[in-house]
Motif scaffolding. Structure first.
Motif, short mmCIF file in Angstrom:
data_model
loop_
_atom_site.label_atom_id
_atom_site.label_comp_id
_atom_site.label_asym_id
_atom_site.label_seq_id
_atom_site.Cartn_x
_atom_site.Cartn_y
_atom_site.Cartn_z
N SER A 52 0.81 -1.22 0.00
CA SER A 52 0.00 0.00 0.00
C SER A 52 0.85 1.27 0.00
CB SER A 52 -0.98 -0.01 1.17
OG SER A 52 -0.31 -0.17 2.40
N GLY A 53 2.16 1.13 0.21
CA GLY A 53 3.03 2.30 0.13
C GLY A 53 3.60 2.78 1.45
N LYS A 54 3.44 1.99 2.50
CA LYS A 54 3.89 2.42 3.83
C LYS A 54 5.40 2.64 3.87
CE LYS A 54 2.37 -1.35 5.85
NZ LYS A 54 1.96 -2.11 4.64
N SER A 55 6.16 1.65 3.40
CA SER A 55 7.63 1.77 3.45
C SER A 55 8.11 2.89 2.52
CB SER A 55 8.29 0.45 3.05
OG SER A 55 8.00 -0.55 4.01
N SER A 56 7.44 3.05 1.39
CA SER A 56 7.81 4.13 0.46
C SER A 56 7.60 5.49 1.12
CB SER A 56 6.97 4.04 -0.81
OG SER A 56 7.15 2.78 -1.42
N LEU A 57 6.47 5.66 1.80
CA LEU A 57 6.21 6.93 2.48
C LEU A 57 7.24 7.17 3.57
CD1 LEU A 57 4.51 9.44 2.99
CD2 LEU A 57 3.01 8.05 4.45
N MET A 58 7.54 6.14 4.34
CA MET A 58 8.54 6.28 5.40
C MET A 58 9.90 6.63 4.82
SD MET A 58 9.45 3.80 8.61
CE MET A 58 7.94 4.12 9.48
N ILE A 60 10.54 8.36 2.24
CA ILE A 60 10.54 9.78 1.86
C ILE A 60 10.60 10.67 3.11
CG2 ILE A 60 9.06 11.61 0.91
CD1 ILE A 60 8.23 9.51 -1.23
N LEU A 61 9.80 10.34 4.12
CA LEU A 61 9.75 11.18 5.33
C LEU A 61 11.04 11.09 6.13
CD1 LEU A 61 6.10 10.47 6.54
CD2 LEU A 61 6.93 12.38 5.13
N SER A 62 11.77 9.97 5.98
CA SER A 62 13.02 9.83 6.71
C SER A 62 14.23 10.25 5.87
CB SER A 62 13.19 8.38 7.19
OG SER A 62 13.21 7.49 6.10
N GLY A 63 13.98 10.76 4.67
CA GLY A 63 15.08 11.29 3.85
C GLY A 63 15.92 10.23 3.19
N LEU A 64 15.40 9.01 3.09
CA LEU A 64 16.15 7.96 2.38
C LEU A 64 15.83 7.97 0.89
CD1 LEU A 64 15.71 5.04 4.95
CD2 LEU A 64 17.80 6.33 4.49
N GLU A 65 14.71 8.56 0.56
CA GLU A 65 14.28 8.61 -0.84
C GLU A 65 13.65 9.98 -1.09
OE1 GLU A 65 12.75 5.85 -4.21
OE2 GLU A 65 12.57 5.05 -2.19
N ARG A 66 13.77 10.47 -2.35
CA ARG A 66 13.17 11.76 -2.67
C ARG A 66 11.78 11.56 -3.27
NH1 ARG A 66 15.45 16.36 -3.47
NH2 ARG A 66 14.36 16.56 -5.46
N ALA A 67 10.87 12.43 -2.90
CA ALA A 67 9.53 12.39 -3.48
C ALA A 67 9.61 12.81 -4.95
CB ALA A 67 8.60 13.33 -2.73
N THR A 68 8.66 12.33 -5.76
CA THR A 68 8.57 12.77 -7.16
C THR A 68 8.01 14.18 -7.22
OG1 THR A 68 8.22 10.48 -7.82
CG2 THR A 68 7.63 12.17 -9.43
N LEU A 203 7.38 9.38 17.10
CA LEU A 203 7.59 8.01 16.62
C LEU A 203 6.57 7.68 15.53
CD1 LEU A 203 8.82 5.11 16.85
CD2 LEU A 203 7.13 4.66 18.65
N LEU A 204 7.07 7.26 14.38
CA LEU A 204 6.19 6.74 13.33
C LEU A 204 6.57 5.28 13.11
CD1 LEU A 204 4.02 7.34 11.16
CD2 LEU A 204 5.87 7.91 9.59
N ILE A 205 5.61 4.40 13.37
CA ILE A 205 5.92 2.98 13.34
C ILE A 205 4.99 2.25 12.36
CG2 ILE A 205 4.54 2.59 15.44
CD1 ILE A 205 6.43 0.31 16.13
N ILE A 206 5.57 1.55 11.41
CA ILE A 206 4.80 0.72 10.47
C ILE A 206 4.61 -0.64 11.11
CG2 ILE A 206 4.84 -0.47 8.25
CD1 ILE A 206 6.45 1.82 7.11
N THR A 207 3.39 -1.12 11.07
CA THR A 207 3.13 -2.41 11.70
C THR A 207 2.01 -3.15 10.99
OG1 THR A 207 2.44 -3.49 13.73
CG2 THR A 207 1.57 -1.28 13.35
N HIS A 208 2.04 -4.47 11.09
CA HIS A 208 0.93 -5.29 10.62
C HIS A 208 -0.02 -5.62 11.76
CE1 HIS A 208 2.89 -6.58 6.70
NE2 HIS A 208 1.70 -6.12 6.40
N ASP A 209 0.38 -5.19 12.96
CA ASP A 209 -0.32 -5.62 14.17
C ASP A 209 -1.28 -4.54 14.65
OD1 ASP A 209 -1.16 -6.61 16.53
OD2 ASP A 209 0.80 -6.57 17.52
#
Ligand SMILES: Nc1ncnc2c1ncn2[C@@H]1O[C@H](COP(=O)(O)OP(=O)(O)O)[C@@H](O)[C@H]1O
Ligand SMILES: [Mg+2]
Length: 236
Positions: A52-58, A60-68, A203-209
């Protein structure tokens, strides 16, 4: 509240953020227009199905990837004009990242894994700080161990110590318990939230739980590159 004050209490701001990946002419839109504001100190669970894009959003927000396209302001810094080096500098000391797969350096002891980034950042007393941080995650007795000599849960504790040691404003955690059994994972979650509260960090945490939402001030759900729900969590 004056605008300058409004901005300083916002840890993360995203406006109409998109991410497209792939060859030109054959692009996939991964993020389709994300708007988000997270105040300093808030704990946020990011839920959503796989893909769904969770890791991609993270990223970008953490500066590991640039937004388009779109605007990203994190810890008071506008990521828009920054290149990779600029983003790396922006992350240093401000942003801590904990990933599913620990990512410790195998040739370094637990102590060195935590201390070396502090040393590279020119911090005073990197080894003393690292030792205190490992103590705080319950690994005071494991500082000279190498990652291969530590259990998965212990390795994740080292990764949390490494993320927290510089005193970051924001911690990003992407499925930090994904490689751990249930009991170990629960202990890691308690530790992560404990360290977050002690430091006052966002804290921004991605989880399946979904149960983890009870620990958080806020729960955001994504589907297909968009935020589809944003509500108070159990800790709000
Ligand atoms: N480098 C890439 N190139 C093309 N598509 C990608 C790339 N990385 C991720 N994707 C796609 O982007 C979508 C979102 O991925 P991701 O952010 O990892 O989702 P989640 O973390 O929610 O599982 C998925 O459909 C995935 O296949
Ligand atoms: Mg993911």
């Amino acid at each position: 509240m004056p605008d300058s004050q409004t901005r300083t209490h916002i840890a993360i701001a995203a406006r109409n953020v998109t991410l497209s990946l792939g060859e030109s002419g054959n692009q996939t839109q991964i993020l389709k227009g994300i708007d988000l504001e997270i105040p300093l100190g808030q704990s946020v669970a990011l839920l959503g199905p796989s893909g769904s894009g969770k890791s991609s959003l993270m990223a970008i927000l953490s500066g590991l990837e640039r937004a388009t396209s779109g605007e990203v302001t994190v810890a008071g810094l506008d990521f828009g004009p920054m290149d990779e080096d600029g983003l790396a500098k922006a992350r240093r000391g401000r942003i801590g990242i904990v990933l599913q797969a620990f990512h410790l350096l195998p040739t370094m002891t637990a102590l060195e894994n935590v201390a070396v980034p502090l040393e590279l950042a020119g911090r005073d007393d990197p080894f003393g700080t690292a030792a205190r941080e490992l103590e705080a995650v319950g690994l005071g007795h494991r500082v000279t161990h190498y990652p291969s000599q530590l259990s998965g849960g212990e390795q994740q504790r080292v990764a949390i110590a490494r993320a927290m040691a510089p005193g970051p404003d924001i911690i990003f955690a992407d499925e930090p318990t994904g490689n751990l059994d249930g009991t170990t994972g629960d202990a890691i979650i308690d530790l992560l939230f404990g360290r977050q509260k002690a430091s006052g960090a966002t804290l921004l945490i991605i989880t399946h739980d979904p149960a983890l939402a009870t620990h958080c001030d806020r729960v955001i759900e994504m589907r297909d590159g968009l935020i589809i729900a944003d509500r108070a969590g159990g800790a709000a």
